[in-house]
Write an enzyme that holds these catalytic residues in place. Structure first.
Site, PDB file in Angstrom:
ATOM      1  NE  ARG A 108      52.113  60.153  56.991  1.00  0.00           N
ATOM      2  CZ  ARG A 108      52.454  61.011  57.950  1.00  0.00           C
ATOM      3  NH1 ARG A 108      53.704  61.401  58.081  1.00  0.00           N
ATOM      4  NH2 ARG A 108      51.564  61.474  58.803  1.00  0.00           N
ATOM      5  CG  HIS A 135      47.244  64.546  58.125  1.00  0.00           C
ATOM      6  ND1 HIS A 135      47.001  63.227  58.439  1.00  0.00           N
ATOM      7  CD2 HIS A 135      48.317  64.913  58.887  1.00  0.00           C
ATOM      8  CE1 HIS A 135      47.901  62.825  59.329  1.00  0.00           C
ATOM      9  NE2 HIS A 135      48.703  63.821  59.614  1.00  0.00           N
ATOM     10  CD  GLN A 138      47.465  66.341  63.236  1.00  0.00           C
ATOM     11  OE1 GLN A 138      48.374  65.565  63.033  1.00  0.00           O
ATOM     12  NE2 GLN A 138      47.217  66.818  64.442  1.00  0.00           N
ATOM     13  CG  ASP A 225      51.190  71.887  58.583  1.00  0.00           C
ATOM     14  OD1 ASP A 225      52.114  71.420  59.280  1.00  0.00           O
ATOM     15  OD2 ASP A 225      50.800  71.330  57.537  1.00  0.00           O
ATOM     16  CB  CYS A 265      49.448  68.847  62.818  1.00  0.00           C
ATOM     17  SG  CYS A 265      50.471  69.300  61.408  1.00  0.00           S
ATOM     18  NE  ARG A 293      47.074  62.010  64.287  1.00  0.00           N
ATOM     19  CZ  ARG A 293      48.005  61.910  63.338  1.00  0.00           C
ATOM     20  NH1 ARG A 293      49.026  62.748  63.319  1.00  0.00           N
ATOM     21  NH2 ARG A 293      47.914  61.009  62.372  1.00  0.00           N
TER      22      ARG A 293
END
Ligand code: CP
Ligand code: NVA
Length: 309
Positions: A108, A135, A138, A225, A265, A293
């Site tokens: 990340r 991402h 996700q 988001d 998310c 996830r």
């Protein structure tokens, strides 16, 4: 004959083929069913996952750790600050060292370039656990959630409303790969990666607009988001002003299909990109999305490691 298998990475959604994406989704459905029925399946015994995170995380870190353990493997978590990367050890050296100890690495980072450089030097698969640009894990999980709540992804009208950020870019990549019906709406100064938009536009099922009301028309699924992603905290005030008319609220939802589902998310900022009312009405979808996830990433870990060993 001893044929060397070329390692694969998941640094962005377009690193995999359409066939592989569909396989991973099917596999995730099966692994979820197996877990729910109590069956134990440990194909990753003695395999080790390393995670190096430059940014905070709840879901990504925990779902990868739990997923790896459920598949029989182990994981190690490092922050960039606690490792020698934080003191300037070159990425290309860290990648080669960790490749000698581990079987897969999740990163990340701020810069997508760091993930690409890792992938270039590592001999084990690299998975993007979020960068400023993408991402992909996700979106793989979100596609699983849509499959569950809508019976599939074919002919489903998906809208993304908000910032042209990592989530938006990965949605657009998924739309390119899987020919999804996707409409993305962002404020003028906050567009997604324009080369991706141009590429997606070649597909008749993709549209880009600055008008959230237009984007939500006839939607089966609405995604949003945060307006201020990790690393953008200094722009907070300016962004909240620019995004003021992009809140997903009940009024906006009236334009969507009656049985629309809302996805987020997480983490969510109620009163900004989504109202408390809408969030709680769709909490069942949103927390299934978080749960997924785990299942989607188990499918990814199994595929990316076992195809290599
Ligand atoms: N959605 C997501 O990636 O959450 P975390 O930042 O908690 O990992
Ligand atoms: N766009 C958000 C996603 C968090 C999971 C961020 O990058 O902070």
């Amino acid at each position: 004959m001893n044929r060397k298998v070329v390692k694969r990475d998941f640094t962005r959604f377009l690193d995999i083929t359409e066939k592989e994406a569909r396989y991973l989704l099917k596999r995730a459905v099966l692994l979820k069913k197996m877990k729910k029925s109590g069956s134990k399946y440990k194909p990753l015994k003695d395999k080790t996952l390393a995670m190096i995170f430059e940014k905070a995380s709840t879901r990504t870190r925990v779902s990868f750790e739990v997923g790896m353990r459920e598949l029989g493997g182990n994981s190690i978590f490092l922050t960039a600050q606690e490792s020698q990367i934080g003191r300037g050890e070159p990425v290309k050296d860290t990648a080669r060292v960790l490749s000698r100890y581990t079987d897969v690495i999740v990163l990340r980072t701020y810069s997508q370039r760091t993930i690409e450089e890792f992938a270039q030097w590592s001999t084990v698969p690299i998975i993007n656990g979020l960068s400023d640009l993408y991402h992909p894990c996700q979106i793989l999980s979100d596609l699983l959630t849509i499959t569950e709540f809508k019976g599939g992804i074919k002919d489903i009208n998906i809208a993304y409303i908000g910032d042209g950020n990592n989530i938006a870019n990965s949605w657009i990549e998924a739309a390119i790969l899987l020919k999804l019906n996707l409409v993305v709406a962002t404020p003028p100064g906050y567009k997604p990666e324009w080369t991706l938009v141009e590429r997606a536009k070649k597909n008749n099922n993709f549209h880009f607009t600055h008008d959230p009301q237009n984007a939500i028309q006839g939607a089966d699924v609405v995604n949003t988001d945060v307006w201020v992603s990790m690393g953008q905290e200094k722009e907070s005030r300016k962004r909240k002003k620019a995004f003021a008319s992009y809140t997903v609220n009940e009024k906006l939802l009236q334009r969507a299909k009656q049985d629309v589902i809302i996805m987020h998310c997480l983490p969510a900022h109620r009163g900004e990109e989504i109202t408390e009312e809408v969030f709680e009405r769709f909490q069942q979808v949103i927390f299934s999305q978080a749960e997924n996830r785990l299942h989607a990433q188990k499918a990814l870990l199994e595929w990316i490691i076992t195809r290599n060993s």
